[in-house]
Design a protein around this motif. Sequence first.
Motif, short mmCIF file in Angstrom:
data_model
loop_
_atom_site.label_atom_id
_atom_site.label_comp_id
_atom_site.label_asym_id
_atom_site.label_seq_id
_atom_site.Cartn_x
_atom_site.Cartn_y
_atom_site.Cartn_z
N ARG A 1 44.08 -33.41 -32.31
CA ARG A 1 45.17 -32.98 -33.18
C ARG A 1 46.48 -33.26 -32.47
NH1 ARG A 1 45.22 -26.29 -33.15
NH2 ARG A 1 45.32 -26.02 -30.87
N TYR A 2 47.50 -33.55 -33.25
CA TYR A 2 48.80 -33.89 -32.69
C TYR A 2 49.58 -32.62 -32.35
CZ TYR A 2 47.56 -38.49 -34.33
OH TYR A 2 46.89 -39.68 -34.53
N ARG A 3 50.31 -32.68 -31.23
CA ARG A 3 51.09 -31.54 -30.75
C ARG A 3 52.50 -32.01 -30.39
NH1 ARG A 3 48.22 -27.16 -29.17
NH2 ARG A 3 50.18 -26.18 -29.85
N VAL A 4 53.41 -31.05 -30.23
CA VAL A 4 54.73 -31.41 -29.71
C VAL A 4 54.60 -31.68 -28.21
CG1 VAL A 4 56.04 -30.17 -31.46
CG2 VAL A 4 55.34 -28.98 -29.36
N PRO A 5 55.48 -32.51 -27.66
CA PRO A 5 55.40 -32.83 -26.23
C PRO A 5 55.37 -31.58 -25.36
CG PRO A 5 56.91 -34.34 -27.30
CD PRO A 5 56.54 -33.31 -28.33
N ASP B 1 52.90 -31.01 -35.30
CA ASP B 1 52.09 -30.01 -34.62
C ASP B 1 51.69 -28.92 -35.61
OD1 ASP B 1 51.25 -27.75 -33.06
OD2 ASP B 1 52.31 -28.58 -31.33
N PRO B 2 50.37 -28.73 -35.87
CA PRO B 2 49.95 -27.72 -36.84
C PRO B 2 50.18 -26.29 -36.37
CG PRO B 2 48.04 -28.65 -35.73
CD PRO B 2 49.22 -29.45 -35.29
N VAL B 3 50.26 -26.07 -35.05
CA VAL B 3 50.49 -24.73 -34.53
C VAL B 3 51.93 -24.32 -34.80
CG1 VAL B 3 50.48 -23.28 -32.47
CG2 VAL B 3 48.70 -25.04 -32.78
N TRP B 4 52.86 -25.25 -34.56
CA TRP B 4 54.28 -24.98 -34.75
C TRP B 4 54.78 -25.65 -36.02
CZ3 TRP B 4 56.01 -21.02 -32.35
CH2 TRP B 4 55.43 -20.65 -31.13
N GLY C 1 59.00 -25.45 -32.37
CA GLY C 1 58.28 -26.59 -31.79
C GLY C 1 59.23 -27.62 -31.22
N LEU C 2 60.33 -27.86 -31.91
CA LEU C 2 61.33 -28.81 -31.40
C LEU C 2 61.99 -28.28 -30.13
CD1 LEU C 2 62.95 -29.93 -34.78
CD2 LEU C 2 61.52 -31.33 -33.27
N ARG C 3 62.15 -26.97 -30.03
CA ARG C 3 62.69 -26.40 -28.78
C ARG C 3 61.71 -26.61 -27.62
NH1 ARG C 3 63.90 -21.91 -32.39
NH2 ARG C 3 66.15 -21.93 -32.88
#
Length: 307
Positions: A246-250, A279-282, A292-294
Amino acid sequence: MKLGFLTACLPGLPLDEIADWAVAEGYQALEVAVWPSAGGRDFEASHLPVADFTDADEQRTRELLERTGLTISSLAYYENNLHPDPATRESIRTHLKHAIDTAARLGVDSVGTFIGRDPRLSVLQNLREGEKVLPELVEHAGERGVKIVIENCVMEGWHPDGYPGNLAYSPELWEWMFDLGFYLNWDPSHLMWIGIDPLETIEPYLDRIIHTQAKDVELFPAKRNRYGHFGIVDKGGDPWATGWWRYRVPGLGQVDWRRVIDRFHDLGYTGTVSVEHEDPVWGGTPEKVQQGLRIAHRTLSPLIEPQ
């Protein structure tokens, strides 16, 4: 190098609100989503009306950039330029040309899209079709001083059997599209789950990497033992169902951003590193997306701008 983000993660907010928030959080650039307003799929947005971009729109956009100090790193319209339906393909090509024309008016040097694929045809048949129909897009952009950047997303959700739906997923295919005049919007997250070491793809292709999307990926190898390398077959109507990644933020996945950004510094990359938030979590609300961007900013900004 500048740190920015793709605005598609905030489809319900206007561009001026996104820009003010970005500046307050320390971002320097925006990769602006320009899908048609008739869109509505996940991770799509229409933040500039490129199909009928007026002189007033241009003035407002320039004033926004001047007021905030932000730059537009690229315009983003990621669609299937080899779509099997002729009418849909032509609609996509027409809108992409509008995006290119708008980029030229604003002095933005690139527009991002996909090669795509006709899933009824083999890979080789798609390549031959691409050689016929894609150069005209490159020519349209080149005449206006704009480069078309292709993201190396696999887009397996576009294929009925979960195979690659965007024929730009490997360096072998990058070389093919470079010969047609395209450039690369490099994204390490897709490389990792198909078994390619992202670090090994930077130096050989640095002259064609003019934009970078910063997206992380979280891998679950134990689940791969059930689904295999290409992921889950029965997606239940959800093209984002993957099975073992799954894709996440860096910062929340397994991409080694310290080494990636260091390699860019070492080789002299001067483009934008643009966070692509999937990101599915954020996700789910603007507030969670912004958090998520923060997280992404806290991960990347010390590497891009050492304190």
